[in-house]
Design a protein around this motif. Structure first.
Motif, mmCIF file in Angstrom:
data_model
loop_
_atom_site.group_PDB
_atom_site.id
_atom_site.type_symbol
_atom_site.label_atom_id
_atom_site.label_comp_id
_atom_site.label_asym_id
_atom_site.label_seq_id
_atom_site.Cartn_x
_atom_site.Cartn_y
_atom_site.Cartn_z
ATOM 1 N N GLY A 1 0.810 -1.233 0.013
ATOM 2 C CA GLY A 1 -0.084 0.031 0.046
ATOM 3 C C GLY A 1 0.714 1.215 -0.082
ATOM 4 O O GLY A 1 2.092 1.263 0.010
ATOM 5 N N CYS A 2 0.109 2.438 -0.182
ATOM 6 C CA CYS A 2 1.013 3.592 -0.401
ATOM 7 C C CYS A 2 0.505 4.627 0.760
ATOM 8 O O CYS A 2 0.884 6.066 0.663
ATOM 9 C CB CYS A 2 0.977 4.395 -1.569
ATOM 10 S SG CYS A 2 1.448 3.185 -3.218
ATOM 11 N N LYS A 3 0.032 4.179 1.748
ATOM 12 C CA LYS A 3 -0.482 5.280 2.923
ATOM 13 C C LYS A 3 0.432 5.787 3.887
ATOM 14 O O LYS A 3 0.286 6.612 4.451
ATOM 15 C CB LYS A 3 -1.484 4.406 3.631
ATOM 16 C CG LYS A 3 -2.595 3.933 3.339
ATOM 17 C CD LYS A 3 -3.965 3.473 4.046
ATOM 18 C CE LYS A 3 -5.208 2.911 3.410
ATOM 19 N NZ LYS A 3 -6.037 3.935 2.697
ATOM 20 N N SER A 4 1.517 5.120 3.690
ATOM 21 C CA SER A 4 2.737 5.666 4.462
ATOM 22 C C SER A 4 3.888 6.183 3.509
ATOM 23 O O SER A 4 5.098 6.501 3.870
ATOM 24 C CB SER A 4 3.458 4.565 5.313
ATOM 25 O OG SER A 4 4.002 3.519 4.586
ATOM 26 N N THR A 5 3.460 6.619 2.340
ATOM 27 C CA THR A 5 4.371 7.350 1.282
ATOM 28 C C THR A 5 4.185 8.668 1.087
ATOM 29 O O THR A 5 3.204 9.192 1.008
ATOM 30 C CB THR A 5 4.032 6.440 -0.145
ATOM 31 O OG1 THR A 5 4.124 5.139 -0.037
ATOM 32 C CG2 THR A 5 4.950 6.986 -1.330
ATOM 33 N N THR A 6 5.222 9.329 0.909
ATOM 34 C CA THR A 6 5.372 10.626 0.744
ATOM 35 C C THR A 6 6.326 11.171 -0.466
ATOM 36 O O THR A 6 7.487 10.400 -0.376
ATOM 37 C CB THR A 6 5.819 11.430 2.010
ATOM 38 O OG1 THR A 6 5.045 11.260 3.133
ATOM 39 C CG2 THR A 6 5.860 12.915 1.849
ATOM 40 N N TRP A 7 5.721 11.869 -1.339
ATOM 41 C CA TRP A 7 6.446 12.217 -2.379
ATOM 42 C C TRP A 7 6.813 13.709 -2.284
ATOM 43 O O TRP A 7 5.935 14.578 -1.886
ATOM 44 C CB TRP A 7 5.598 12.226 -3.727
ATOM 45 C CG TRP A 7 6.146 10.916 -4.496
ATOM 46 C CD1 TRP A 7 5.100 9.605 -4.427
ATOM 47 C CD2 TRP A 7 6.812 10.227 -5.364
ATOM 48 N NE1 TRP A 7 5.746 8.712 -4.992
ATOM 49 C CE2 TRP A 7 6.798 9.094 -5.655
ATOM 50 C CE3 TRP A 7 8.185 10.969 -5.752
ATOM 51 C CZ2 TRP A 7 7.380 8.417 -6.589
ATOM 52 C CZ3 TRP A 7 9.118 10.368 -6.467
ATOM 53 C CH2 TRP A 7 8.645 9.038 -6.795
#
Length: 162
Positions: free
Chosen positions: A48-54
């Protein structure tokens, strides 16, 4: 016209690769022509990408947060052109010369960072044709005896020191 643009882009990529050295930091270089769509990859370490920051930075902006916790930041000018994919890659639609810069993907779980950052240096090529045509088409027609001049500008965040 497209073949000449591709040739110009290829030449700039080769020149850039010859002039840059290695600094020990893993950074991917992506070259794209303005008006195209691009996908920037993230070193996905989590499901998942819920902990992803760009984040994004260039010579005019320092660390602009584009996504946080898998959600786009609506306060950025380009938010309508950004898509966060299920593999956490960041897609930018209709790239402009203002999109050049350093993009960083980071993943966190309850504070600590997970896995290495994915750093992507986006270089944007702008090709202009003169004499310019009054039509809005990206194609220019020529006839025998006419000349067309292509000008290439590469927008790049990375400094090249000679």
């Amino acid at each position: 016209m497209a073949d000449k643009c591709d040739l110009c882009l290829l030449g700039l990529i080769i020149l850039f690769s010859l002039l840059t050295g290695t600094s020990g930091v893993t950074e991917t270089h992506v070259f794209i022509s303005s008006g195209e769509n691009v996908s920037l990859s993230c070193n996905k370490a989590l499901s998942g990408c819920k902990s992803t920051t760009w984040t994004y930075s260039n010579k005019h902006s320092w660390r602009v947060e584009l996504t946080d916790g898998g959600i786009k930041n609506e306060d950025t000018e380009r938010h309508e052109r950004l898509i966060l994919e299920s593999d956490c890659s960041l897609n930018i639609k209709n790239v402009t010369e203002e999109d050049y810069g350093l993009y960083t993907c980071e993943q966190y779980v309850n504070g600590p960072k997970q896995g290495p950052d994915a750093r992507v240096s986006l270089h944007v090529l702008l090709v202009s044709v003169s004499p310019s045509s009054s039509s809005s088409s990206s194609q220019t027609e020529t006839s025998p005896g006419c000349s067309v001049t292509l000008s290439c500008q590469l927008y790049s965040y990375t400094c090249i020191l000679l």
